[in-house]
Design an enzyme around this catalytic site. Structure first.
Site, PDB file in Angstrom:
ATOM      1  N   CYS A  50    -129.612  47.397 -55.037  1.00 54.02           N
ATOM      2  CA  CYS A  50    -128.954  48.206 -54.011  1.00 54.02           C
ATOM      3  C   CYS A  50    -128.422  49.438 -54.719  1.00 54.02           C
ATOM      4  O   CYS A  50    -127.657  49.323 -55.679  1.00 54.02           O
ATOM      5  CB  CYS A  50    -127.817  47.411 -53.370  1.00 54.02           C
ATOM      6  SG  CYS A  50    -126.751  48.384 -52.282  1.00 54.02           S
ATOM      7  N   ASP A  74    -128.999  42.572 -52.564  1.00 52.07           N
ATOM      8  CA  ASP A  74    -128.968  43.850 -51.841  1.00 52.07           C
ATOM      9  C   ASP A  74    -128.076  43.691 -50.627  1.00 52.07           C
ATOM     10  O   ASP A  74    -127.717  42.575 -50.245  1.00 52.07           O
ATOM     11  CB  ASP A  74    -130.393  44.245 -51.420  1.00 52.07           C
ATOM     12  CG  ASP A  74    -130.435  45.571 -50.659  1.00 52.07           C
ATOM     13  OD1 ASP A  74    -129.872  46.555 -51.169  1.00 52.07           O
ATOM     14  OD2 ASP A  74    -130.984  45.621 -49.559  1.00 52.07           O
ATOM     15  N   SER A  75    -127.765  44.816 -50.009  1.00 47.91           N
ATOM     16  CA  SER A  75    -126.940  44.790 -48.800  1.00 47.91           C
ATOM     17  C   SER A  75    -127.678  44.180 -47.606  1.00 47.91           C
ATOM     18  O   SER A  75    -127.061  43.772 -46.636  1.00 47.91           O
ATOM     19  CB  SER A  75    -126.498  46.209 -48.439  1.00 47.91           C
ATOM     20  OG  SER A  75    -127.633  47.019 -48.216  1.00 47.91           O
ATOM     21  N   HIS A  94    -134.448  50.472 -49.204  1.00 48.81           N
ATOM     22  CA  HIS A  94    -135.126  50.410 -47.905  1.00 48.81           C
ATOM     23  C   HIS A  94    -136.238  51.455 -47.793  1.00 48.81           C
ATOM     24  O   HIS A  94    -137.217  51.253 -47.076  1.00 48.81           O
ATOM     25  CB  HIS A  94    -134.120  50.667 -46.768  1.00 48.81           C
ATOM     26  CG  HIS A  94    -133.180  49.548 -46.487  1.00 48.81           C
ATOM     27  ND1 HIS A  94    -132.166  49.185 -47.354  1.00 48.81           N
ATOM     28  CD2 HIS A  94    -133.081  48.704 -45.427  1.00 48.81           C
ATOM     29  CE1 HIS A  94    -131.487  48.175 -46.826  1.00 48.81           C
ATOM     30  NE2 HIS A  94    -132.024  47.862 -45.667  1.00 48.81           N
ATOM     31  N   CYS A  96    -132.855  54.607 -52.125  1.00 40.95           N
ATOM     32  CA  CYS A  96    -132.345  53.445 -51.389  1.00 40.95           C
ATOM     33  C   CYS A  96    -133.511  52.480 -51.311  1.00 40.95           C
ATOM     34  O   CYS A  96    -134.642  52.905 -51.020  1.00 40.95           O
ATOM     35  CB  CYS A  96    -131.875  53.842 -49.988  1.00 40.95           C
ATOM     36  SG  CYS A  96    -131.455  52.425 -48.940  1.00 40.95           S
ATOM     37  N   GLU A 107    -134.316  48.381 -40.878  1.00 36.61           N
ATOM     38  CA  GLU A 107    -133.823  47.043 -40.526  1.00 36.61           C
ATOM     39  C   GLU A 107    -134.332  46.604 -39.143  1.00 36.61           C
ATOM     40  O   GLU A 107    -134.526  45.421 -38.886  1.00 36.61           O
ATOM     41  CB  GLU A 107    -132.287  47.007 -40.556  1.00 36.61           C
ATOM     42  CG  GLU A 107    -131.676  47.243 -41.927  1.00 36.61           C
ATOM     43  CD  GLU A 107    -131.386  45.970 -42.708  1.00 36.61           C
ATOM     44  OE1 GLU A 107    -131.376  44.888 -42.104  1.00 36.61           O
ATOM     45  OE2 GLU A 107    -131.187  46.065 -43.938  1.00 36.61           O
TER      46      GLU A 107
END
Length: 273
Positions: A75, A12-13, A188, A186, A154
């Site tokens: 991702c 993932d990013s 996240h 996403c 994040e």
């Protein structure tokens, strides 16, 4: 000869793909996992297709050095921009997070109005809409880019008034349209699922592609005769984590959402691959 004991690679990013890892741990507990989070270059959502594809290829070359038996592109932006091209070039079974979520959303909707929230890259690609309409032609799919959600997650602001306020601003137009299904497009976003659910209300079904992707991975491994049948042994180094920057911060965050005790995260010079 397929090595069933080989690990599954997940990338993932940043930290969002850990929601996919968490689901794989729950649903296929015998599998070894190697995770790479591109924490130096997060976020991917605002970057060009060419850049995201180049980053993804570097990460896959690294995962290949770890002899992974399958790769999960955890991702949404990389799944949207790079997956098709990578699949043609790499001879390893590979799945992204978009198709599983699209399939479930198409099956879940009652009124045909489906919302998708994601990064600018994912929404701009219209990939969810394309997959959903392959299954349900008359679906009305509305995408909404929510670029601030990734940095909020994040930074660990999962339960915070700022996140609540941003969520209300982003999601109001989807509520006004009358969607009955919302894809958390996403990886996240499942980490702020409770906030999103509170804003959307109980009548809206939230689709978590992380959960669906783990289910699809299990089916892929079963079909390819690659499921690891060996039981977990104490002391087994089953889960390994790599990042491109900020290992300490990554470990702290990872340990807050994965309750398996992540002992270390190693920095990899990913530009070398």
């Amino acid at each position: 000869m397929i090595n069933r004991n080989a690990p599954v690679g997940v990338f993932d990013s940043g930290v969002g793909g850990l929601t996919v890892v968490r689901e794989i741990m729950r649903q296929i507990p015998n599998e070894k996992i190697i995770y790479f989070g591109d924490t130096a270059r997060v976020p991917y959502g605002s970057k060009s297709k060419e850049t995201v594809t180049r980053y993804s290829k570097q990460i896959i070359r690294f995962l290949q050095t770890q002899n992974v038996k399958a790769i999960v592109v955890a991702c949404n932006t990389a799944s949207a921009y790079a997956l098709d091209e990578i699949e043609r070039e790499v001879d390893i079974p590979m799945i992204g997070v978009v198709k599983p979520g699209a399939k479930v959303a198409a099956e879940a909707t009652a009124n045909g109005k489906i919302g998708v929230i994601g990064t600018e890259g994912t929404i701009g690609s219209s990939i969810y809409s394309r997959y959903i309409k392959e299954i349900k032609q008359d679906a009305d799919v509305v995408g909404k880019a929510c670029p601030l959600f990734v940095p909020l997650v994040e930074e660990g602001l999962l339960q915070d008034p700022v996140t609540d306020e941003i969520a209300k601003r982003y999601l109001t137009e989807l509520i006004d349209i009358g969607i009955d299904t919302l894809i958390l497009g996403c990886t996240h976003y499942p980490l702020i699922r409770s906030t999103i659910g509170r804003v959307m209300g109980v009548k809206v079904t939230l689709v978590n592609p992380a959960y669906e992707t783990a289910r699809e991975l299990k089916e892929l491994l079963r079909t390819e005769n690659m499921l690891n049948e060996e039981e977990i042994r104490l002391g087994d180094n089953r889960y390994r984590f790599y990042v491109s920057d900020g290992a300490e911060k990554f470990m702290h965050f990872a340990n807050s959402i994965i309750k398996y005790g992540i002992l270390s995260a190693k920095i990899i010079p990913i530009e070398d691959y």
